[in-house]
Each structure stands twice: as structure tokens, then as C-alpha cells.
Design a protein around this motif. Structure first.
Motif, PDB file in Angstrom:
ATOM      1  N   VAL A  22      65.678 118.914 125.726  1.00 60.58           N
ATOM      2  CA  VAL A  22      65.315 117.863 124.831  1.00 60.58           C
ATOM      3  C   VAL A  22      64.479 117.938 123.975  1.00 60.58           C
ATOM      4  O   VAL A  22      64.794 117.563 122.493  1.00 60.58           O
ATOM      5  CB  VAL A  22      64.886 116.499 125.581  1.00 60.58           C
ATOM      6  CG1 VAL A  22      64.650 115.476 124.840  1.00 60.58           C
ATOM      7  CG2 VAL A  22      66.159 116.253 126.793  1.00 60.58           C
ATOM      8  N   VAL A  23      63.382 118.627 123.981  1.00 53.27           N
ATOM      9  CA  VAL A  23      62.127 118.929 122.895  1.00 53.27           C
ATOM     10  C   VAL A  23      62.886 119.933 121.889  1.00 53.27           C
ATOM     11  O   VAL A  23      62.715 119.618 120.728  1.00 53.27           O
ATOM     12  CB  VAL A  23      61.066 119.406 123.512  1.00 53.27           C
ATOM     13  CG1 VAL A  23      60.061 119.932 122.453  1.00 53.27           C
ATOM     14  CG2 VAL A  23      60.435 118.385 124.454  1.00 53.27           C
ATOM     15  N   THR A  24      63.542 120.917 122.535  1.00 48.81           N
ATOM     16  CA  THR A  24      64.086 122.044 121.630  1.00 48.81           C
ATOM     17  C   THR A  24      64.991 121.308 120.713  1.00 48.81           C
ATOM     18  O   THR A  24      65.470 121.564 119.372  1.00 48.81           O
ATOM     19  CB  THR A  24      64.969 123.102 122.420  1.00 48.81           C
ATOM     20  OG1 THR A  24      63.852 123.783 123.298  1.00 48.81           O
ATOM     21  CG2 THR A  24      65.613 124.066 121.552  1.00 48.81           C
ATOM     22  N   ALA A  25      66.028 120.623 121.323  1.00 45.18           N
ATOM     23  CA  ALA A  25      67.095 119.772 120.338  1.00 45.18           C
ATOM     24  C   ALA A  25      66.321 118.841 119.310  1.00 45.18           C
ATOM     25  O   ALA A  25      66.624 118.783 118.097  1.00 45.18           O
ATOM     26  CB  ALA A  25      67.817 118.761 121.295  1.00 45.18           C
ATOM     27  N   ALA A  26      65.215 118.171 119.781  1.00 38.32           N
ATOM     28  CA  ALA A  26      64.358 117.300 118.720  1.00 38.32           C
ATOM     29  C   ALA A  26      63.841 118.172 117.887  1.00 38.32           C
ATOM     30  O   ALA A  26      63.792 117.828 116.453  1.00 38.32           O
ATOM     31  CB  ALA A  26      63.325 116.633 119.676  1.00 38.32           C
ATOM     32  N   VAL A  27      63.124 119.232 117.946  1.00 38.32           N
ATOM     33  CA  VAL A  27      62.608 120.400 117.188  1.00 38.32           C
ATOM     34  C   VAL A  27      63.868 120.579 116.017  1.00 38.32           C
ATOM     35  O   VAL A  27      63.599 120.620 114.796  1.00 38.32           O
ATOM     36  CB  VAL A  27      61.924 121.323 117.837  1.00 38.32           C
ATOM     37  CG1 VAL A  27      61.781 122.564 116.718  1.00 38.32           C
ATOM     38  CG2 VAL A  27      60.821 121.035 118.516  1.00 38.32           C
ATOM     39  N   ARG A  70      61.887 107.694 124.518  1.00 39.46           N
ATOM     40  CA  ARG A  70      60.666 107.692 125.728  1.00 39.46           C
ATOM     41  C   ARG A  70      60.118 108.959 126.047  1.00 39.46           C
ATOM     42  O   ARG A  70      58.828 108.988 126.291  1.00 39.46           O
ATOM     43  CB  ARG A  70      61.379 106.944 126.904  1.00 39.46           C
ATOM     44  CG  ARG A  70      61.544 105.428 126.620  1.00 39.46           C
ATOM     45  CD  ARG A  70      62.118 104.846 128.244  1.00 39.46           C
ATOM     46  NE  ARG A  70      63.100 105.586 128.662  1.00 39.46           N
ATOM     47  CZ  ARG A  70      64.474 105.064 128.522  1.00 39.46           C
ATOM     48  NH1 ARG A  70      64.956 104.108 127.692  1.00 39.46           N
ATOM     49  NH2 ARG A  70      65.392 105.705 129.184  1.00 39.46           N
ATOM     50  N   LEU A  71      61.023 109.950 126.260  1.00 41.83           N
ATOM     51  CA  LEU A  71      60.317 111.420 126.532  1.00 41.83           C
ATOM     52  C   LEU A  71      59.344 112.011 125.424  1.00 41.83           C
ATOM     53  O   LEU A  71      58.324 112.336 125.945  1.00 41.83           O
ATOM     54  CB  LEU A  71      61.402 112.293 126.533  1.00 41.83           C
ATOM     55  CG  LEU A  71      60.966 113.798 127.310  1.00 41.83           C
ATOM     56  CD1 LEU A  71      60.212 113.711 128.491  1.00 41.83           C
ATOM     57  CD2 LEU A  71      62.255 114.741 127.277  1.00 41.83           C
ATOM     58  N   LEU A  72      59.583 111.722 124.333  1.00 46.81           N
ATOM     59  CA  LEU A  72      58.881 112.257 123.225  1.00 46.81           C
ATOM     60  C   LEU A  72      57.594 111.381 123.120  1.00 46.81           C
ATOM     61  O   LEU A  72      56.268 112.065 122.846  1.00 46.81           O
ATOM     62  CB  LEU A  72      59.484 112.410 121.981  1.00 46.81           C
ATOM     63  CG  LEU A  72      60.878 113.114 121.867  1.00 46.81           C
ATOM     64  CD1 LEU A  72      61.417 113.342 120.458  1.00 46.81           C
ATOM     65  CD2 LEU A  72      60.274 114.855 122.108  1.00 46.81           C
TER      66      LEU A  72
END
Length: 191
Positions: A22-27, A70-72
Motif C-alpha cells: 500500500v505504501v509503495t502504491a501511494a508513493v 486510514r493506513l497512511l
């Protein structure tokens, strides 16, 4: 992968998408110009199936906007920044022969961080001067100043400074700061 060291704030039960995914996709979405949580989720939803698979996203079950938001929001920003900074530091090219690695330390106010209820967020950051890569940052809360966070930034977040030229504002031309840099250098040579 550098993001595996960042602790997942979610309960283990019911996790469908790994934190690193999820973090990789957000970045990737932010680098592509998508800034809001809704825009990031739209970018993820619009990914071609083969690209989603490359990012380890199930092409038929993608993270929702609410889940991404929510995760970020729950992530420890300092730990995430440290993990990314550590990863980026391993990709900085070695200085040219005869030159030294240089690092700039400077305080910044984060744009858009001020609200009606709270003042703007202040950080002290260190960046590689050759590439501009942010190596580490630390919060400067309203009860302290850059001066008190300088040693913590260098010692806690950057480690070995042997052979590194550190530049900073005149504010940091203090005996304690010079000693901090020298002590770290001496400790590195003794090890």
C-alpha cells in the motif's frame, strides 16, 4: 525491501493488503502527481492489471480509498521517513575521487501543516548536497528549537559521519554541535 522495517499499525486479523504494498502504491501515485487520498485510490484503481501485479496488488481486489487513508494516517511518519531515507542513502553514488560526501542540515516549516487549532509543523532535515536526497528528518516541536534537535538528527538518524562535510545555518555554529560531529567521527574511527 526497505518498508518491511516499518511496523504495521493495523491488527493482524483481516489484513488484505500488506503495508509495504500500500505504501509503495501511494508513493508511486504521489510521484505521478496524485496528492489526495481519493486521487491515490483512483490511481491504484486505474492501474493496468500487469502493473498492479508488478506492485504486488491483486488486480481484482485493490485497496480502497478508506483503507489507504486510514493506513497512511496511522503510520508513524518518523519511522517511515527513516526507512525511506535509509533506503535512498544506499543508492547515493559515491563521491568523485578527491572529493567528500557533503550533507546540508536545515530547518523547514511544512507547507499546509498549520490548522486553526495547531501551529505549522517544523522539522530539521539532512539532505545529501550532491543528489538532493533527504536522508533524515526529525520533528522540532513548539517547546524546543532546531538547536536542541541537531545532535539527535545526526546521531540517532544518520550514524557514521566519518569523512562527511556537514553544512548548517549559522544558528548551529555552537561548540556542542561541533563536538557532536567530532565525537561521532572519533567513535567511528575507534570501532
Amino acid at each position: 525491501m526497505a518498508l518491511v522495517v516499518v511496523p504495521d499499525p493495523r491488527a493482524r486479523r483481516g489484513i488484505r493488503h500488506r503495508l509495504a504494498v500500500v505504501v509503495t502504491a501511494a508513493v508511486c501515485a504521489v510521484v505521478a502527481g496524485y496528492r489526495s487520498y481519493t486521487a491515490i485510490a483512483e490511481w491504484v484503481a486505474d492501474l493496468p492489471a500487469d502493473t498492479a501485479v508488478l506492485l504486488s496488488i491483486d488486480a481484482h481486489r485493490r485497496p480502497s480509498e478508506a483503507m489507504i487513508r486510514r493506513l497512511l494516517q496511522a503510520l508513524d511518519a518518523d519511522l517511515l521517513a527513516a526507512a525511506i531515507g535509509t533506503w535512498l542513502a544506499t543508492r547515493i553514488p559515491a563521491p568523485k575521487p578527491g572529493s567528500r560526501r557533503t550533507m546540508a542540515v536545515d530547518g523547514k516549516t511544512l507547507r499546509g501543516s498549520r490548522t486553526c487549532d495547531s501551529p505549522a509543523r517544523q522539522v530539521l532535515a539532512a539532505a545529501d548536497q550532491f543528489t538532493g536526497v533527504l536522508l533524515a528528518s526529525t520533528d522540532v516541536d513548539t517547546k524546543t528549537s532546531e538547536i536542541t534537535r541537531f545532535a539527535a538528527l545526526l546521531v540517532d538518524h544518520l550514524g557514521d559521519l566519518d569523512g562527511v562535510v556537514v553544512t548548517a545555518d549559522a544558528l548551529h555554529c555552537q561548540r556542542d554541535h561541533v563536538e557532536c560531529c567530532c565525537i561521532e567521527r572519533c567513535l567511528a574511527r575507534q570501532a
